[in-house]
Each structure stands twice: as C-alpha cells, then as structure tokens.
Design a protein around this motif. Structure first.
Motif, PDB file in Angstrom:
ATOM      1  N   ASP A 320      48.042  28.689  44.450  1.00  0.00           N
ATOM      2  CA  ASP A 320      47.852  30.156  44.149  1.00  0.00           C
ATOM      3  C   ASP A 320      46.720  30.074  43.111  1.00  0.00           C
ATOM      4  O   ASP A 320      46.216  31.207  42.856  1.00  0.00           O
ATOM      5  CB  ASP A 320      48.850  30.892  44.096  1.00  0.00           C
ATOM      6  N   ARG A 321      46.707  29.068  42.420  1.00  0.00           N
ATOM      7  CA  ARG A 321      45.630  29.416  41.342  1.00  0.00           C
ATOM      8  C   ARG A 321      44.446  27.969  41.631  1.00  0.00           C
ATOM      9  O   ARG A 321      44.098  27.375  40.668  1.00  0.00           O
ATOM     10  CB  ARG A 321      46.343  28.939  39.682  1.00  0.00           C
ATOM     11  N   ASP A 322      44.471  27.827  42.770  1.00  0.00           N
ATOM     12  CA  ASP A 322      43.506  26.585  43.256  1.00  0.00           C
ATOM     13  C   ASP A 322      41.992  27.285  43.156  1.00  0.00           C
ATOM     14  O   ASP A 322      41.563  28.085  43.821  1.00  0.00           O
ATOM     15  CB  ASP A 322      43.679  26.248  44.507  1.00  0.00           C
ATOM     16  N   PRO A 323      40.949  26.849  42.137  1.00  0.00           N
ATOM     17  CA  PRO A 323      39.777  27.328  41.979  1.00  0.00           C
ATOM     18  C   PRO A 323      38.849  27.084  43.134  1.00  0.00           C
ATOM     19  O   PRO A 323      38.131  27.977  43.558  1.00  0.00           O
ATOM     20  CB  PRO A 323      39.150  26.544  40.801  1.00  0.00           C
ATOM     21  N   ALA A 324      39.444  26.169  44.223  1.00  0.00           N
ATOM     22  CA  ALA A 324      38.622  26.017  45.470  1.00  0.00           C
ATOM     23  C   ALA A 324      38.920  27.173  46.340  1.00  0.00           C
ATOM     24  O   ALA A 324      38.099  27.469  47.308  1.00  0.00           O
ATOM     25  CB  ALA A 324      39.061  24.670  46.091  1.00  0.00           C
ATOM     26  N   GLN A 325      40.007  27.819  46.275  1.00  0.00           N
ATOM     27  CA  GLN A 325      40.493  29.010  47.101  1.00  0.00           C
ATOM     28  C   GLN A 325      40.392  30.421  46.299  1.00  0.00           C
ATOM     29  O   GLN A 325      40.043  31.245  46.931  1.00  0.00           O
ATOM     30  CB  GLN A 325      41.800  28.917  47.450  1.00  0.00           C
ATOM     31  N   PHE A 326      40.566  30.654  45.034  1.00  0.00           N
ATOM     32  CA  PHE A 326      40.487  31.703  44.265  1.00  0.00           C
ATOM     33  C   PHE A 326      39.429  31.743  43.339  1.00  0.00           C
ATOM     34  O   PHE A 326      39.706  30.959  42.307  1.00  0.00           O
ATOM     35  CB  PHE A 326      41.682  32.070  43.879  1.00  0.00           C
ATOM     36  N   PRO A 327      38.243  32.260  43.294  1.00  0.00           N
ATOM     37  CA  PRO A 327      37.348  32.516  42.200  1.00  0.00           C
ATOM     38  C   PRO A 327      38.118  33.108  40.949  1.00  0.00           C
ATOM     39  O   PRO A 327      38.936  33.967  40.842  1.00  0.00           O
ATOM     40  CB  PRO A 327      36.222  33.346  42.786  1.00  0.00           C
ATOM     41  N   GLY A 328      37.872  32.302  39.650  1.00  0.00           N
ATOM     42  CA  GLY A 328      38.490  32.864  38.391  1.00  0.00           C
ATOM     43  C   GLY A 328      39.926  32.749  38.649  1.00  0.00           C
ATOM     44  O   GLY A 328      40.592  33.818  38.318  1.00  0.00           O
TER      45      GLY A 328
END
Length: 404
Positions: A320-328
């Motif tokens: 849930d903190r994967d930068p590939a899925q969630f910007p910033g």
C-alpha cells in the motif's frame, strides 16, 4: 540462499515507524526471505501487483493445515487446532463459501448503514464522558469501547461480559515480539471457549434478535455448520469485529495530529471523511506487515521459488506504499483519489466487516474532530507506544482539547 532479513522489533525507531524499513525491503526485491516475531521465517511479497495476484492464486492456501514450517506449527496452541482453524478466515472453498454465506447478509453496505444512528449514539455517549475533562486517552476512552460495544450488540454479547473477552483476546494474541507464553495463551483460549459455549447455550435456550442466535439456529435446525465451526465463527466475529477497528480509529487520529495540514482540510470539509478513511487504511493500516498464506505446491513469485508449505506473507502494508501504484506513497493525503488499497485484503477472503469498520471509523473520527476543539497530542508523537507484530496501532493516544 541469502540470509533472511530480521525484522528489528527491538529498535524503537522501527516500532514507531516501520515504513523506512519496509521501503528498504521493497527496494531490495519483489520477494524477500525474512524473520518475523518469535523467530518465524516467511517469504514476504512486497509489490502491489504481486500481492494483488497472490490473493487470487488458488495455490496459496489460507488453511494452516497446508503449512509445513515446524517453527510455526510448534507455536500454534494445541487446544486451538481443532476449533479456531475451522473459522472462515482459515478454510478454503467450498467450506469458506458455505460459512461466509451464513453471515454475509448482516455485513452488506445497506444493512451496516442502518446501524449509523446507533453507532453515532454510542460515539456521542463516549465523548460526553470525556469532553468535560479536556484530556483523554482516545484508545481506552473512545477507540476501544466504541467497536466493542457495536459488535457486542450485533452479536448479542451482554455488556457485563465484554471486559472478560477483551482480556482473554489480548492474552491469546500476545501482541508483542519475543517468546509467547503458551500456557497463558492456552488458558485464555480455554476460558474464552468455555464462555462462548455458555453464551451459545443461552442463545439456544432464549434466542434473541442477534447474530449469534441466528447462527445457533442454523447449527441446530439447518445443520449448516458443526459445533466447532459455530464456536470458531463466534470467536472470529467477536474478535475481528472490534480489534482492527480500534487500530483504524487510533492510527487515523494519530496520523491527523502528526499532519496539521490534513487535519485542517478535514475539519474544514467533513465531506472528505470517506476518502480520509481510505487513506488512513492505506497509509498506516491495522494489519502490518500482511496476511499469511501457505503454498500447496512450489510456486514462483517475482523470480523466487517458494517451497510448498512455507509461510508467505502478502505484505499489504508494504504494497500500500508501492510508488508504482500510489503517487507520493509516503504522503498522507485525505483527498487521494483512486485509492485501491489492500488493507482489507482482496478476493474471496476480502474482509467481511469492511463496511462496518469504514462506518465506525467515519463516525468516530468525524465526531472527535467536531466535538474536541484544539485537539492535540499530550506527548510528542515520537513518544507514542505502538503495537507491533501482525496488528499495528497506538497502545494509548493521550490528547488534550478544549473542555466543554
């Protein structure tokens, strides 16, 4: 084989904020061999896409009967093997489908929405108690008793019994690193099982308009589940029905107090509450680092062969903190759109109580912001104590506010 990475549970910095460590694991590879609390070894899946796929992979079983790690099996309490592992959390289809169908109608978004007035009433009563003092522990005084009361009323658990089951649950979960005390945990389970047997017998004798009465009827008349499954279901609904919601409310408020700009946004526009709840779940969810599965055959994930029977952790908190899925991904943003987090899991085991947890979080946090002016931590954020190992949330949340 590389040496597994050991989770630094004795490091106060990790306990307070595990996400820098999680980021290192994610950057090192899609799958990491790690040592968790109590020395348990696991294969940790770190990337969002891989975790999402894992939840739908039929080769990754929820059934601990498919586990082959001697270290894990030794730590399971023998008294629980025959009963707790029969819950819908730990079985695969077709049993999972049958058990979930028995309770799914109670937790639909529509049925849960009907609980809003009562949840608001309980919330207001709890805040009425603390507002004159101008200070409170928002875990003990608010975030804990709210979901305990709600799930107890839904299941039909008498108010006088609630302290007992919380004490037994705390002993069983042993939410701390180090060697668990199996004697204490077994004793707590035996006490809780005896209590549930007595409660279910009372429901048989005098059924009420509650979920445990309905499940007892299903057991006796429809033969939809056996006695162990009935007890496992009662335990799962009771414990899962409150413990993660406590952490959602506590961690959500703590995150806002650490981010005054986001707190102001939410105070100025309460319509943001639903998206804020999703962001709290993504940013610092109640389950950390993730959810266990057990391969029924050797599987390849991210170029790594994971042997049959090993413990696989679908690391939702890291994904849930994967930068590939969630910007910033490390930025708290209560306005975040398209927030497809995995805090409730995914697939057939998606959290049954998600609508209830969302509603309780929304009502509780909204009321706290509305009724506690000048809300602030009573200690520096870095001095907060946190639960670690499997579940995550502040143990206490001491705050001050303008009394009323």
């Amino acid at each position: 084989m590389d040496q597994p990475t050991v989770f630094p549970y004795t490091d106060p910095a990790f306990v307070a904020d595990p996400f820098p460590f999680y980021r290192e694991l994610q950057e090192q590879g899609r799958v990491r061999h790690v040592v968790m609390a109590n020395g348990l070894q696991a294969w940790l899946i770190t990337r969002y896409d891989d975790v999402l796929a894992a939840f739908s992979d039929p080769r990754l079983s929820s059934d601990i009967g498919d586990a082959e790690d001697p270290g894990l099996l030794e730590q399971l309490q023998a008294s629980q093997d025959a009963t707790l592992q029969r819950s819908m959390l730990r079985v695969n289809p077709p049993d999972h489908t049958r058990l979930r169908r028995l309770v799914s109608k109670v937790f639909t978004a529509r049925r849960v929405a009907e609980l809003r007035p009562r949840i608001q009433e309980i919330t207001d009563q709890l805040l009425d108690t603390v507002t004159p003092a101008g200070r409170a522990d928002l875990i003990e005084d608010f975030a804990l008793p709210l979901p305990v009361t709600v799930i107890s009323e839904l299941l039909g658990v008498p108010a006088d019994d609630r302290d007992g089951f919380q004490e037994w649950t705390n002993a069983m979960l042993a939410q701390r690193p180090g060697t668990p005390d199996p004697v204490r945990m077994d004793r707590a389970w035996e006490q809780l099982r005896s209590y549930l047997e007595e409660l279910l017998a009372a429901k048989r004798a005098h059924p009420g308009n509650d979920l445990l009465s309905a499940l007892t009827t299903a057991r006796d008349e429809d033969q939809s589940l056996d006695e162990d499954e009935l007890i496992a279901m009662a335990f799962l609904l009771l414990v899962a029905g409150y413990i993660t919601t406590v952490n959602l409310i506590g961690s959500g408020i703590a995150a806002l107090l650490a981010h005054p700009d986001q707190l102001k946004l939410l105070r100025d526009d309460p319509q943001l509450l639903p998206s804020a709840i999703e962001e709290f779940l993504r940013y610092d969810g109640p389950v950390s680092p993730g959810i266990a599965r057990f391969p029924t055959e050797d599987v390849e994930i991210g170029g790594v062969i994971i042997p049959r029977g090993a413990t696989v952790l679908a690391a939702t908190a890291i994904a849930d903190r994967d930068p590939a899925q969630f910007p910033g991904p490390d930025r708290l943003d209560v306005t975040r759109a398209d927030n497809a987090h995995l805090a409730f899991g995914h697939g057939i085991h998606f959290c049954l109580g998600a609508p209830l947890a969302r509603l309780e979080g929304e009502v509780a946090i909204g009321a706290a912001l509305r009724r506690l002016p000048d809300l602030a931590l009573a200690v520096p954020f870095g001095e907060l104590e946190w639960q670690v190992a499997t579940l995550r949330g502040p143990k206490h949340l001491p705050v001050t506010f303008m009394p009323s």
